[in-house]
Design a protein around this motif. Structure first.
Motif, short mmCIF file in Angstrom:
data_model
loop_
_atom_site.label_atom_id
_atom_site.label_comp_id
_atom_site.label_asym_id
_atom_site.label_seq_id
_atom_site.Cartn_x
_atom_site.Cartn_y
_atom_site.Cartn_z
N ILE A 78 0.85 -1.19 0.00
CA ILE A 78 0.00 0.00 0.00
C ILE A 78 0.89 1.25 0.00
CG2 ILE A 78 -1.80 1.26 1.25
CD1 ILE A 78 -2.61 -1.53 0.01
N ASP A 79 1.87 1.28 0.89
CA ASP A 79 2.86 2.35 0.95
C ASP A 79 4.23 1.69 0.98
OD1 ASP A 79 1.10 4.62 1.13
OD2 ASP A 79 0.68 4.04 3.20
N PRO A 80 5.07 1.93 -0.03
CA PRO A 80 6.40 1.32 -0.04
C PRO A 80 7.21 1.70 1.20
CG PRO A 80 5.94 2.44 -2.12
CD PRO A 80 4.85 2.81 -1.17
N LEU A 81 8.10 0.82 1.59
CA LEU A 81 8.96 1.06 2.74
C LEU A 81 9.90 2.23 2.44
CD1 LEU A 81 9.70 0.05 5.58
CD2 LEU A 81 11.42 -1.41 4.49
N THR A 82 9.77 3.29 3.21
CA THR A 82 10.59 4.48 3.05
C THR A 82 11.08 4.88 4.43
OG1 THR A 82 9.19 5.17 1.23
CG2 THR A 82 10.66 6.83 2.14
N ILE A 83 12.37 4.74 4.65
CA ILE A 83 12.92 5.05 5.97
C ILE A 83 13.84 6.25 5.85
CG2 ILE A 83 14.26 4.17 7.91
CD1 ILE A 83 13.37 1.37 7.07
N PRO A 84 13.47 7.35 6.52
CA PRO A 84 14.31 8.54 6.46
C PRO A 84 15.67 8.31 7.12
CG PRO A 84 12.24 8.98 7.63
CD PRO A 84 12.28 7.54 7.32
N VAL A 85 16.66 9.03 6.67
CA VAL A 85 18.02 8.93 7.21
C VAL A 85 18.02 9.14 8.72
CG1 VAL A 85 20.31 9.99 7.12
CG2 VAL A 85 19.02 9.66 5.03
N THR A 86 17.12 9.97 9.22
CA THR A 86 17.07 10.28 10.66
C THR A 86 16.69 9.08 11.52
OG1 THR A 86 14.79 11.06 10.40
CG2 THR A 86 16.55 12.72 10.29
N GLU A 87 16.13 8.03 10.92
CA GLU A 87 15.79 6.81 11.66
C GLU A 87 17.02 5.98 11.99
OE1 GLU A 87 12.86 5.75 12.93
OE2 GLU A 87 11.82 7.49 12.14
N PHE A 88 18.09 6.14 11.20
CA PHE A 88 19.30 5.36 11.38
C PHE A 88 20.23 6.04 12.38
CE2 PHE A 88 17.73 4.12 7.20
CZ PHE A 88 17.84 2.74 7.26
N ASN A 89 20.81 5.25 13.27
CA ASN A 89 21.76 5.80 14.25
C ASN A 89 23.14 5.96 13.61
OD1 ASN A 89 23.03 3.27 14.34
ND2 ASN A 89 22.06 2.67 16.26
N GLU A 90 24.14 6.30 14.43
CA GLU A 90 25.49 6.52 13.92
C GLU A 90 26.13 5.26 13.33
OE1 GLU A 90 25.69 5.43 18.20
OE2 GLU A 90 24.59 6.98 17.13
N ASN A 91 25.59 4.08 13.67
CA ASN A 91 26.08 2.82 13.11
C ASN A 91 25.25 2.37 11.90
OD1 ASN A 91 28.17 2.45 15.05
ND2 ASN A 91 26.58 1.92 16.53
N HIS A 92 24.37 3.26 11.44
CA HIS A 92 23.50 3.01 10.28
C HIS A 92 22.51 1.89 10.54
CE1 HIS A 92 26.16 5.78 8.25
NE2 HIS A 92 27.17 5.06 8.68
N ILE A 93 21.99 1.85 11.78
CA ILE A 93 21.00 0.86 12.18
C ILE A 93 19.71 1.59 12.57
CG2 ILE A 93 20.40 -0.92 13.88
CD1 ILE A 93 23.44 -1.49 14.10
N ALA A 94 18.58 1.10 12.08
CA ALA A 94 17.27 1.63 12.45
C ALA A 94 16.50 0.53 13.18
CB ALA A 94 16.50 2.08 11.22
N VAL A 95 16.00 0.83 14.35
CA VAL A 95 15.17 -0.12 15.10
C VAL A 95 13.72 0.35 14.94
CG1 VAL A 95 14.67 -1.13 17.35
CG2 VAL A 95 17.04 -0.59 16.72
N LEU A 96 12.89 -0.56 14.43
CA LEU A 96 11.52 -0.21 14.07
C LEU A 96 10.55 -1.25 14.62
CD1 LEU A 96 12.39 0.48 10.34
CD2 LEU A 96 12.16 2.20 12.13
N HIS A 97 9.27 -0.91 14.56
CA HIS A 97 8.21 -1.83 14.99
C HIS A 97 7.39 -2.27 13.79
CE1 HIS A 97 8.89 -1.01 19.22
NE2 HIS A 97 8.93 0.27 18.93
N VAL A 98 6.96 -3.50 13.82
CA VAL A 98 6.01 -4.03 12.84
C VAL A 98 4.73 -4.29 13.62
CG1 VAL A 98 5.48 -5.92 11.27
CG2 VAL A 98 7.84 -5.08 11.46
N VAL A 99 3.64 -3.69 13.16
CA VAL A 99 2.35 -3.87 13.84
C VAL A 99 1.31 -4.21 12.80
CG1 VAL A 99 0.56 -2.74 15.20
CG2 VAL A 99 2.96 -2.22 15.64
N GLY A 100 0.57 -5.28 13.07
CA GLY A 100 -0.49 -5.69 12.16
C GLY A 100 -1.80 -5.81 12.89
N ASN A 101 -2.85 -5.38 12.22
CA ASN A 101 -4.20 -5.52 12.76
C ASN A 101 -5.05 -6.20 11.69
OD1 ASN A 101 -4.13 -4.07 15.39
ND2 ASN A 101 -3.33 -2.48 14.05
#
Length: 145
Positions: free
Chosen positions: A8-31
């Protein structure tokens, strides 16, 4: 066996989500609404009081298998589908799926039939793997999800 899904909406992760090690921690939620799952990847960073959706899919069963939605395994099929989607997206973007952690046990038991969750860590395109460490995308791509 993942479910059929539509992005529905392609995965788009802004640079600000990634820490100094280039890792982003995110949640997956389904209903789940009837037999259809709406699955979002959410930021951990709150914007305007709620987590921002960074990508969304809708997953659904083969309508010839209406009995599937009554199966206790149906929520797991929703999570399996989210894994397949994220593996595909990260590979296309040159990222890594570093961690996949099922968090459905944090959902109240009476809601688990209709709500799923996971925590993921993604390595961006500048992520440098640690030698000898096996990441989720390596394990999940060699096993049947």
């Amino acid at each position: 066996m993942p479910l059929h899904y539509e992005v529905i909406d392609p995965l788009t992760i802004p640079v600000t989500e990634f820490n100094e090690n280039h890792i982003a921690v995110l949640h997956v939620v389904g209903n789940r609404y009837s037999g259809q799952w709406k699955i979002d990847v959410l930021s951990q960073q709150e914007r305007s009081g709620e987590a921002a959706a960074l990508g969304t899919i809708e997953a659904f069963h083969d309508h010839q298998r209406d009995d599937l939605t009554d199966s206790p395994r149906y929520p797991q099929l929703g999570l399996d589908t989210a894994i397949i989607w994220l593996l595909t997206e990260t590979k296309e973007k040159g990222w890594r799926l570093l961690l996949w952690e099922d968090a459905s046990d944090k959902v109240p038991e009476d809601a688990r039939k209709f709500t799923i969750g996971a925590r993921v860590a993604l390595g961006g395109d500048q992520f440098v793997p640690t030698p000898g460490v096996v990441y989720a995308d390596e394990v999940l791509s060699t096993t049947k999800v």
